[in-house]
Structures are given as structure tokens and as C-alpha cells.
Enzyme design. Structure first.
Site, PDB file in Angstrom:
ATOM      1  CB  SER A   1      -3.644   6.441 -18.109  1.00 26.47           C
ATOM      2  OG  SER A   1      -4.594   5.596 -18.727  1.00 26.47           O
TER       3      SER A   1
ATOM      4  CG  HIS B   1      -5.782   0.662  13.933  1.00 24.92           C
ATOM      5  ND1 HIS B   1      -5.395  -0.638  14.175  1.00 24.92           N
ATOM      6  CD2 HIS B   1      -5.484   1.354  15.065  1.00 24.92           C
ATOM      7  CE1 HIS B   1      -4.906  -0.734  15.405  1.00 24.92           C
ATOM      8  NE2 HIS B   1      -4.943   0.467  15.962  1.00 24.92           N
TER       9      HIS B   1
END
Length: 463
Positions: free
Chosen positions: A318, A188
Site C-alpha cells: 500500500s 457455501h
């Protein structure tokens, strides 16, 4: 000005560039279907060449085709198979749903090339006629589905399965390399009990191994061929034994165990085997998406993420942030997987649209299937070579996360009870203390008992 020759069909004459082997029907298709940029896949072109060669051999063996004409067809079709005539197959995917235009494109190219080989005049249809000879004992309705199955089976066998096996081998190597590294598990997205990094990667390797098995299970259906069903599945205008003989010839040409479909009505009207096979490919995409996601998340950082894995740095990430490097291989693979999911949705709907005796979504189904196979095969190799083989474990970060995890308290539950163990974990989380401090300080266990029980190396398998 480009020189032309006059080709004819039942609609009359039409001009075709002199240096092109296609004929009237392909030329009309170029004018009638100016839709998109997606061309018929070259795998389909090759498969059509295989069908034409196999049909010529079968027709000669059954006494239907003059050997002189048949031999010329076989030679011309071989050039199609070898990719020497690819530029003469210009038609788009978006055409009649039976693939008739592409079948006729193949008939015309093989006919004109065979005529040329025999010293005749291109466009004359003599001595090799595109319909009477190249298309003998065939219909587009059984030829294109047969070509679909040939193309898809070939590309699965020769491209996708080897790529997945390549990835599986690389993952298995990481299983061995990481087997000694104990880390915290996560369920989870929250902390859970420990496992080894090798165990985590063994799950990925098993997913790929299972994907390979599932895809292989679908191959028998892809290897059943519609050829011999002709227009509606009855075999009208095909001699007795043609279906079996042409399948035998196709198997000999390809080296793959193709057989004649036991029921030609199903083979023409439904393409359930295509949907089934692509379903296994779709499941493979789901598996690869999960693997790529886990790897990029485990490699997040380098300082503010999970930082358990160090991924290969392949290029700047980037245009504005200097020094940034991104998990580009994971991103490329997940995009491919999304495309496969979309292809499966379209292919599933198309497979449901077999109205009466014929499904007329064939070019779409072939294109989507083959695109999925190519994308997944290419992406699996790229992901393996440019990411998986270069993955390294950041053992310092892994150990730090393990040491501060509250879920190690699970080992205490059998000794002090679930409720007490839960209290220890909650109190430690609230106070910012360690499990040891709360367990020993609360009188639940002694230091010695804590050390004997809370040992991550004993928590990575059955008690």
C-alpha cells in the site's frame, strides 16, 4: 534520409527501406492496416519460417523446385526460424482474416534473404521469386492455418505444459507438508466438517493434474495440418504427395508429431480443433482462478481474516497503509485467468465464422490462443515460485477455528439423530456456548460419549 529500393507487385512499384527484407505487399500492408499495436506473434513468425523451409524441402523432393533455389530458401527460412529476422516482420494482427499479408511478408523476407545469399539484388525477385518459389504449392489459405497450429502446439508443449507441471509438483509438496494439519472445512463459505489442509491442497493438485491431461488430449487435433489444401481444400497447384511430405518435414523440423489433416476442406473452413484446445486452456484458467482465490482468502488477515495460511511477503502492498502486504501473486494470476476467459469468448465466436470454404478470423484466433498460453504459462511459474512454494500453515489459527466450529456436531448425528444434533448446534450458536456444554447439559450424551465420538481426527475419512 533513409535510403530505399523499389519493390513491385501487381499494383505496381513501391519504395521499401533498403535495410528491410520485406517487399511490396508487406509495405502496402503497413500503410493499409494502421490498426492497434498488436503485432503478429513471434511464434507465428517462427512457424511461417518452418512452413517455408518444409515446403521448399518437399517441393525439391517431389522434383518441383530447383535445388539451388530450394537450398537458398531453406537457409533463409532457417534464419526466420532462429529468430534472426524477427525485425523484418512488422505487420499487425488486424489485417486480412486469412493472414495473406503475413504469409506474403514471410515469402518476401525469405525471397530477398535467399537472393542475397545467392549474390543477387534484393527486390529483383531473381533468382528467387516470393510467389513462384517460396510460396510454391501453397496458398495463404492453407499456410496461415498451418502456421497457427504449429505455433500453438509448440507453445503449449514447450511453455504451458511444463509450467503447469511445475505448479503441480509444488502443490503436491504442500499436500505432504500439510497432511497432518486438521482444519475446518467450508461449503457455501460456511463452516462444514473437518479435513486436513493436505486434503484441501490435494484438490488443488488434482485440478492442475486434470488440466494437464485435458490439454494433452487436444494436441492430436492441433497436430493436424492444413498444408496441401491450397486455396479451397482441393490441393490445386500442389503436386500429389505434397501434403503428406510437407507434414513429414514439419514434424522433422519441430520434433512434434504433426500430420496432414485428413480433410483439407474442414482444415481451411473450420478451426474447431483450435476452439477445442483453447477450451481446455479456458478450463485450466477456471481451475487456477479457484485455486488462487482459495489461497488468498485462506491467507486473509493477518489478524482480522481467516488467517489459516501465511503467504510470502514479496513487496509493500500500500502507498498509504504502512506495513500492509497483499496477495499479489494471487491477484496477478486471477487477472490472467479473466483475460483467458475473454480470449476464449472471442476465439469461440471467431471459430464459428467459417463462411463456405474459408475461415477469415485466423490472425485473431492465433493471437488470442498464443496470448492465453503465454500468460498462463508465465503466471503459473510466477505463482508457483513467488507464492506456492513459500506458503506456510498458521496452525494456531487453524486449531482455534476447528475447536470452535459447530459443525463437529455432525459426528453426533448417527448416535443421537439429525434433529437432536441440529438442536445442539443451534442452541450452542444462540447461547454462545460449546457443543460439549449443550450436548452433555441437554442429556443427549455423557462426557465420555462426547469425547469418544466428537474427535476431528476420526472425521477426515469414511467411517
Amino acid at each position: 534520409m533513409t535510403s530505399t529500393r523499389t519493390e513491385t507487385d501487381t499494383f505496381g512499384p513501391i519504395e521499401v527501406a533498403s535495410d528491410r527484407y520485406w517487399g511490396a505487399q508487406a509495405q502496402r500492408s503497413l500503410g493499409n492496416f494502421k490498426i492497434g499495436w498488436e503485432k503478429q506473434p513471434l511464434a507465428i513468425v517462427r512457424a511461417l519460417g518452418i512452413v517455408k523451409q518444409a515446403a521448399a524441402r518437399a517441393n525439391m523432393a517431389l522434383g518441383r523446385l530447383d535445388p539451388a533455389i530450394g537450398d537458398a530458401i531453406v537457409k533463409a527460412a532457417q534464419e526466420v526460424i532462429d529468430g534472426k529476422l524477427d525485425e523484418h516482420f512488422p505487420l499487425v494482427v488486424w489485417q486480412t482474416g486469412s493472414g495473406t499479408q503475413s504469409n506474403m511478408n514471410a515469402n518476401e523476407v525469405v525471397s530477398n534473404r535467399a537472393i542475397e545469399l545467392l549474390g543477387g539484388v534484393m527486390g529483383s525477385k531473381k533468382p528467387v521469386h516470393p510467389n513462384d518459389h517460396v510460396n510454391m504449392s501453397q496458398s495463404s489459405n492453407d499456410t496461415y492455418p498451418t502456421a497457427m497450429h504449429i505455433a500453438c502446439a509448440e507453445r503449449v508443449i514447450h511453455d504451458l505444459l511444463p509450467a503447469l507441471k511445475h505448479l503441480h509438483k509444488a502443490l503436491e509438496e504442500k499436500v505432504k507438508a500439510f497432511d497432518h494439519i486438521i482444519k475446518i472445512g467450508r461449503t457455501h463459505t460456511q463452516d462444514a466438517t473437518p479435513l486436513t489442509l493436505g486434503q484441501e491442497f490435494s484438490g488443488y493438485a488434482a485440478q492442475v493434474a486434470s488440466s494437464i491431461k485435458r490439454i494433452e488430449m487436444t494436441l492430436p487435433g492441433l497436430c493436424e495440418l492444413a498444408q496441401g489444401g491450397t486455396a479451397v481444400g482441393t490441393g490445386l497447384n500442389a503436386p500429389v504427395g505434397f501434403a503428406e511430405k510437407v507434414a513429414e518435414e514439419i514434424a522433422a523440423i519441430t520434433g512434434i508429431g504433426f500430420t496432414s489433416a485428413p480433410n483439407k476442406f474442414e482444415a481451411l473452413a473450420a478451426h474447431d480443433s483450435m476452439v477445442f484446445s483453447h477450451g481446455a486452456i479456458n478450463a485450466t484458467a477456471a481451475a487456477l482462478f479457484k485455486i488462487a482465490n482459495d489461497i488468498r482468502f485462506l491467507g486473509s488477515g493477518p489478524r482480522s481474516g481467516l488467517g489459516e495460511l501465511s503467504l510470502p511477503e514479496n513487496e509493500p502492498g500500500s502507498s498509504i497503509m504502512p506495513g500492509k502486504v497483499n496477495p499479489t501473486q494471487c491477484e496477478a494470476l486471477t487477472q490472467v485467468c479473466v483475460q483467458v476467459f475473454g480470449n476464449h469468448a472471442a476465439l469461440t465466436f471467431a471459430g464459428s465464422q467459417g463462411h463456405f470454404e474459408l475461415n477469415v478470423y485466423n490472425p485473431l484466433m492465433a493471437y488470442n490462443f498464443l496470448q492465453s498460453v503465454q500468460l498462463l504459462a508465465d503466471a503459473a511459474i510466477s505463482f508457483t515460485d513467488n507464492c506456492v512454494v513459500g506458503i506456510e500453515a498458521r496452525e494456531d489459527n487453524i486449531k482455534a477455528a476447528l475447536d470452535r466450529s459447530l459443525m463437529l456436531v455432525t459426528a453426533l448425528a448417527p448416535k443421537i439423530g439429525y434433529d437432536n444434533a441440529a438442536k445442539i448446534a443451534k442452541t450452542a450458536h444462540k447461547n454462545g456456548t460449546t457443543l460439549r456444554e449443550e450436548a452433555v447439559g441437554g442429556g443427549y450424551v455423557t462426557d465420555e460419549e462426547f469425547d469418544a465420538v466428537v474427535r476431528p481426527e476420526t472425521m477426515i475419512g469414511p467411517a
